[in-house]
Design an enzyme around this catalytic site. Sequence first.
Site, PDB file in Angstrom:
ATOM      1  CG  ASP A  42       1.492   1.331   8.913  1.00 22.15           C
ATOM      2  OD1 ASP A  42       2.383   1.216   8.064  1.00 22.15           O
ATOM      3  OD2 ASP A  42       1.455   2.256   9.738  1.00 22.15           O
ATOM      4  CG  ASP A  43       4.633  -0.706   6.695  1.00 24.01           C
ATOM      5  OD1 ASP A  43       4.253   0.379   6.229  1.00 24.01           O
ATOM      6  OD2 ASP A  43       5.632  -0.808   7.433  1.00 24.01           O
ATOM      7  CB  CYS A  81       3.863   6.025   7.913  1.00 19.55           C
ATOM      8  SG  CYS A  81       4.111   4.257   8.138  1.00 19.55           S
ATOM      9  NE  ARG A  85      -0.085   6.439   8.268  1.00 19.65           N
ATOM     10  CZ  ARG A  85      -0.701   5.327   8.676  1.00 19.65           C
ATOM     11  NH1 ARG A  85      -1.814   5.419   9.369  1.00 19.65           N
ATOM     12  NH2 ARG A  85      -0.208   4.151   8.424  1.00 19.65           N
ATOM     13  CE  LYS A 134       1.836   4.833  11.537  1.00 19.10           C
ATOM     14  NZ  LYS A 134       2.766   3.811  11.057  1.00 19.10           N
ATOM     15  CG  HIS A 136       2.816   8.504  11.403  1.00 16.17           C
ATOM     16  ND1 HIS A 136       3.380   7.396  10.844  1.00 16.17           N
ATOM     17  CD2 HIS A 136       3.849   9.213  11.950  1.00 16.17           C
ATOM     18  CE1 HIS A 136       4.683   7.411  11.029  1.00 16.17           C
ATOM     19  NE2 HIS A 136       4.988   8.505  11.703  1.00 16.17           N
ATOM     20  CB  SER A 159       5.567   4.058  13.317  1.00 19.24           C
ATOM     21  OG  SER A 159       5.188   4.522  12.051  1.00 19.24           O
ATOM     22  CG  HIS A 225       4.704  -0.113  10.850  1.00 24.79           C
ATOM     23  ND1 HIS A 225       5.665  -0.219  11.830  1.00 24.79           N
ATOM     24  CD2 HIS A 225       5.069   0.939  10.072  1.00 24.79           C
ATOM     25  CE1 HIS A 225       6.577   0.722  11.640  1.00 24.79           C
ATOM     26  NE2 HIS A 225       6.250   1.436  10.576  1.00 24.79           N
ATOM     27  CG  ASP A 277       0.949   3.019   5.420  1.00 25.30           C
ATOM     28  OD1 ASP A 277       1.046   1.805   5.150  1.00 25.30           O
ATOM     29  OD2 ASP A 277       1.691   3.582   6.246  1.00 25.30           O
ATOM     30  CG  ASN A 278       3.941   2.242   3.324  1.00 22.24           C
ATOM     31  OD1 ASN A 278       3.765   3.148   4.140  1.00 22.24           O
ATOM     32  ND2 ASN A 278       4.436   1.072   3.687  1.00 22.24           N
ATOM     33  CE  LYS A 298       7.803   1.869   5.850  1.00 18.21           C
ATOM     34  NZ  LYS A 298       7.289   1.550   7.195  1.00 18.21           N
TER      35      LYS A 298
HETATM   36 MG    MG Z   1       3.376   2.392   6.483  1.00 19.12          MG
END
Ligand code: MG
Length: 483
Positions: A42-43, A81, A85, A134, A136, A159, A225, A277-278, A298
């Site tokens: 994540d991130d 996020c 996903r 996660k 989400h 998150s 994240h 995810d980003n 992001k």
């Molecule tokens: Mg993310």
Amino acid sequence: MAAGSIFRFAVLASLLFACSGTPKNEATTPLGPPNIVLVFVDDLGFGDLGCTGGAYRTPNIDRLATEGAFFTDFSVAQPVCSASRAALLTGCYPNRLGIHGALGPSNRHGLDPDETTLAEMLKEQGYATAIYGKWHLGLQEEVLPTRQGFDHFAGIPYSNDMWPQHPESDAYPPLPLFEQEQIVEYDPDQRQFTLGFARRGVEFLRASVAQQQPFFLYLPQPMPHVPLFVSEAFEGHSGKGLYGDVVEEIDAAVGMILQTLEELDVAENTMVIFTSDNGPWLSYGDHAGSTGGLREGKGTVFEGGVREPLLVRWPARIPAGLRVQEATMAIDILPTIATFTSAGLPQRLIDGRDISALWTGASESLDPDFPYYYWYRSNELQAMRSGKWKLHFPHGYRTMQGREGGSGGIPGKYDYSAKTGLELYDLSTDPKEQHDVAADHPEVVAAMDAAAEIMRGRLGDKLQGCVGSEVREPRRFDGDFGR
Ligand code: MG
């Protein structure tokens, strides 16, 4: 395929080995359905890994690149996020499904269970399925992972910063930790997340192999994240700050999975997929990753927001050290896995394409000018790609340019007034999107804009006031939290 037939298949395969006396060879020995491990962090910044020139030690993740394929021009469908996903798990642009942004505790909608997820597609093929980390995509019972194809779920519904200690909001309730459909704890110890979810994954791999069932393990790690946490063993591990410690602990979690696959003697026919995810949440400064020089991060459709390293190791089918420069997107993963597992595609229309020939190195390029990939931000069509070309449509975006990033988990402030015009970039020579060449290539701009116009008719475009004819609804709920 039912568990029993998998077992019979395994027996048949072992007889074939015994008769032929040949080593494992895809041409002569059916290996059966591939196992799948999908690690979705994540991130993470494009430039955070050893294999992308990053500052941290990630030997296990780097192994995926050296022993498998590295897709250099892979991107997510949206730089945030939940939307990202939704695309990964359904093969659809998220705005096709009505999933935008990042869902939180007050949202009263989630991914429609009538959509087909990767887990449902594989479950239909006899796979054991699990998600640890996660989710989400909605927190109401009807839209939890257990209702979307996953046999097992442990983790958080949204998150890890959506909790009372959020640095900029006191509106969040305690963060729930789920075990299947039950909340078992509030505000859990996040230091245990990274290795804890990996350990659950290891248990699942062992159980699946013991039951001779092919498996799909989805490990959406909640970090890096913010807020960042590591277990005691990783405090100061990188010598480069907490963010580096987190990345190196994620790498150790990947190492646990790889080691387990080897111990269980299933590494050969297991595809291990790694991506994020980003891009990095740049306003967090020293608690954000590095894009490796790509523009922005992001929340924007510049490369720093949407491009991620996609690594896929699958010794049985993917040659070691394969580099794929063709543009690909997260929406392609579901249809590609469908091909490799002989699964049927979802009945509802999806957007991704089968890129299995790129994964195995059978082809270097599927078609240089097609298809077009589109980046929406929420429901604004902000940019698109065709081959080496990336076209931005005029839109506003947030930036930290000229501003100080945050520190210690407290974010700096974005400038939300930045705007881009109709701008064309040649990503083959200008991946940092610095030189607008729209004026030099009006024919490219016109062709891409014509394709965009068709997409606007299908999925809409808030920038142009268009409503799409193919947009579907998420599952909606009434009342408090819908629970
Ligand atoms: Mg993310």
